[in-house]
Design an enzyme around this catalytic site. Structure first.
Site, PDB file in Angstrom:
ATOM      1  N   THR A 115       0.832  -1.210   0.000  1.00 23.12           N
ATOM      2  CA  THR A 115       0.000   0.000   0.000  1.00 23.12           C
ATOM      3  C   THR A 115       0.863   1.256   0.000  1.00 23.12           C
ATOM      4  OG1 THR A 115      -1.647  -1.281   1.226  1.00 23.12           O
ATOM      5  CG2 THR A 115      -2.045   1.046   1.081  1.00 23.12           C
ATOM      6  N   GLY A 167      -1.458  -1.760   6.447  1.00 21.46           N
ATOM      7  CA  GLY A 167      -2.406  -2.823   6.766  1.00 21.46           C
ATOM      8  C   GLY A 167      -3.306  -2.440   7.927  1.00 21.46           C
TER       9      GLY A 167
HETATM   10  N1  GLY Z   1      -4.960  -3.972   1.597  1.00 26.03           N
HETATM   11  C1  GLY Z   1      -4.975  -3.229   2.772  1.00 26.03           C
HETATM   12  C2  GLY Z   1      -6.282  -2.608   3.061  1.00 26.03           C
HETATM   13  O1  GLY Z   1      -7.050  -2.317   2.174  1.00 26.03           O
HETATM   14  O2  GLY Z   1      -6.575  -2.384   4.209  1.00 26.03           O
END
Ligand code: GLY
Length: 572
Positions: free
Chosen positions: A383, A475
């Site tokens: 991310t 995360g």
């Molecule tokens: N992939 C991490 C989230 O969307 O929280």
């Protein structure tokens, strides 16, 4: 607090009646409306890679606004940080349109393919098939980022999509210098990449790991970006790109169809809002748990005079607020098109007052006594987040995701598109943790066309003092990182202190407080342990926050990028 959210339905069953009475005791100072000057006169961009910042700057210099720059930065990040975001993934873009002072949340989250089922990652005995939701095309949802970029350019930008994508197309075609994080992620995901020859061809040119500083070219990605720029939505979701994506996915055991791609839709949503001690928060609504969790934690904390408390007690209360918000995340939240999460109640100060009743100042609450519920902790190495302000006062907080380093580690041949493994953000099986150790309930079960629950929390903070644009990857820890930065801003902190402050995190399950070096003094560690908290010192820092601020009184525009990583912040 004046929560506003359209999806409110019912009162969570465990709210004690006493809470309704206690709300009258809670300290809830009124919010003064922020009076922004007409325009900042300066622009700023903070993002995770200097080449992405440069792409945004180029587009601003070409007459683009913050929204054009957001398209340019997003696309450039797809090229320079392919392990963290990209055309095969999705994201959220929180926009503030200065003309009309309007906020809008662009939901470009992936959706489950039409052939997806709630048990698709379970074997005949109902056991989870190891890695099936993490690696390979079956792990990939239908991408949302390309549609979101086309949507933002069409509805909010000033420049043609092709112009805003030009820097990214150039970077993909001419090559980017290989950097440390790119190499680190490649080493980590190499075993999974073996199943994708097209991906190995790009990231292991000549069969070897790319040397630091060497140029990494992504010609197929340049072609795909070019087609997106020329044709917009149809350039990705229909025609040759769509055909190659579906063919590559299905040949390797995936379930995408041409209809899945052509049917993808970007959604515009009303952001979540909340107020905390004179500060107005605008943040991510479902399918992100971010804004709801953030407002809930701030509502809980608004009932205390945090500034008058010993630092250890203050941190104890933050941990207890985190514990409770993450419990509710696992119990109630999912795509609002498929269930009726009790959003209005979770945002309510009455509900927070009820939660405060269960918090003891002299003792940690074991998570198990707050059962039922299940949420868990995990690291986030995927991310990306960027923050942008333009000279007119338009703003973008964008958080975009390719999960767990290089997503599904799969690239359909001829596309240059690295697929994401965002399907893992669904509840794969009740009681079984995902990559972030997050557990979920039925609200987040897999269903065709459904959006998986996220933690991404792009946010704006506004007060009489000014505005802050913030967010981070990480995360499940994203929401607590944004909470800590919000409290720092509320306490007078600035962009630099917000990105640098030492972090700690609790997410209900496991019942442990993870913390960075420096987050707690020795005395605080002793005090928190004496209260019954189990503390775990992380071996590395986490997060990669990017913040832009605008001070109304001085007119100063400031920007900062997380010192834990190699991002850049520029004021123009
Ligand atoms: N992939 C991490 C989230 O969307 O929280």
């Amino acid at each position: 607090m004046k929560p506003r959210h359209p999806q409110a339905r019912r009162w969570p069953r465990h709210v004690p009646f006493a809470a309704l009475c206690l709300v009258f005791l809670a300290s809830l100072p009124g919010v003064q409306a922020a009076q922004a000057p007409a325009r900042p006169g300066k622009a700023a961009i903070a993002a995770a890679h200097p080449l992405a910042v440069a792409a945004g700057e180029e587009v601003l210099a070409a007459g683009g606004n913050a929204f054009d720059a957001a398209v340019a930065v997003s696309a450039a990040l797809a090229v320079v940080e392919p392990y963290a975001s990209g055309l095969g993934g999705g994201g959220f873009w929180l926009l503030h349109v200065a003309d009309g002072q309007r906020d809008v949340f662009i939901d470009g989250r992936e959706v489950a393919p039409g052939a997806a089922t709630a048990t698709m990652y379970l074997d005949a005995r109902g056991e989870v098939i190891k890695g099936a939701s993490i690696s390979g095309p079956l792990a990939a949802g239908i991408p949302g980022e390309p549609a979101a970029l086309a949507h933002i350019a069409e509805h909010y930008g000033r420049l043609p999509l092709a112009r805003s994508l030009a820097p990214a197309i150039r970077l993909a075609g001419e090559g980017i210098p290989v950097h440390e994080r790119l190499q680190m992620g490649l080493r980590f995901r190499r075993p999974a990449m073996e199943a994708s020859p097209a991906l190995l061809e790009v990231f292991y040119p000549g069969g070897k790991p790319p040397a630091a500083g060497s140029l990494l070219r992504q010609p197929d990605l340049a072609t795909t970006l070019h087609r997106l720029g020329r044709e917009g939505f149809d350039g990705f979701y229909r025609g040759p790109t769509a055909a190659a994506l579906v063919e590559g996915v299905r040949a390797a055991g995936g379930i995408w169809s041409l209809e899945d791609l052509a049917g993808y839709r970007v959604l515009e949503r009303e952001p979540v809002r909340g107020d905390y001690r004179g500060l107005r928060l605008t943040s991510a609504p479902l399918p992100s748990a971010g804004g709801i969790g953030l407002v809930n934690m701030l509502n809980i904390l608004a009932g205390y005079r945090l500034e008058q408390l010993e630092p250890a007690v203050r941190k104890h209360l933050l941990i207890e607020a985190m514990r409770r918000a993450y419990r509710d995340r696992s119990l109630y939240l999912g795509d609002p098109a498929f269930s009726r999460p009790p959003v209005e109640q979770l945002l309510s100060p009455f509900y927070a007052a009820g939660q405060r009743v269960s918090i003891r100042l002299d003792r940690a609450t074991p998570s198990e006594v707050l059962a039922p519920g299940a949420a868990g902790g995990g690291t986030g190495s995927d991310t990306t987040h960027f923050s942008i302000l333009d000279a007119e006062g338009n703003r973008v907080a964008g958080t975009l995701s390719i999960n767990t380093w290089y997503g599904a580690a799969f690239m359909p041949p001829g596309t240059g598109v690295l697929l994401n493994n965002e399907m893992d953000d669904f509840t794969i099986k009740p009681g079984v943790a995902n990559a972030y150790e997050l557990l979920g309930a039925a609200a987040n079960n897999i269903a065709p066309g459904k959006r998986m629950l996220s933690s991404m929390t792009p946010s704006f903070l506004e007060s009489e003092r000014g505005v802050a644009i913030l967010g981070t990857p990480g995360g499940s820890r994203i929401i607590t990182m944004v909470l800590l930065a919000t409290l720092d801003w509320a306490d007078g902190g600035d962009a630099h202190s917000m990105v640098a402050l030492r972090r700690f995190h609790h997410q209900f399950h496991p019942d442990v407080v993870e913390y960075e070096v420096g987050a707690f003094s020795e005395a605080e560690v002793a005090a928190l342990e004496a209260l019954g908290h189990r503390l775990e010192l992380g071996t590395r820092g986490y997060g990669n926050m990017n913040v832009v601020t605008w001070d109304y009184a001085t007119g100063k525009v400031d920007a900062a990028s997380d010192p834990r990583s190699a991002g850049e912040a520029q004021v123009y």
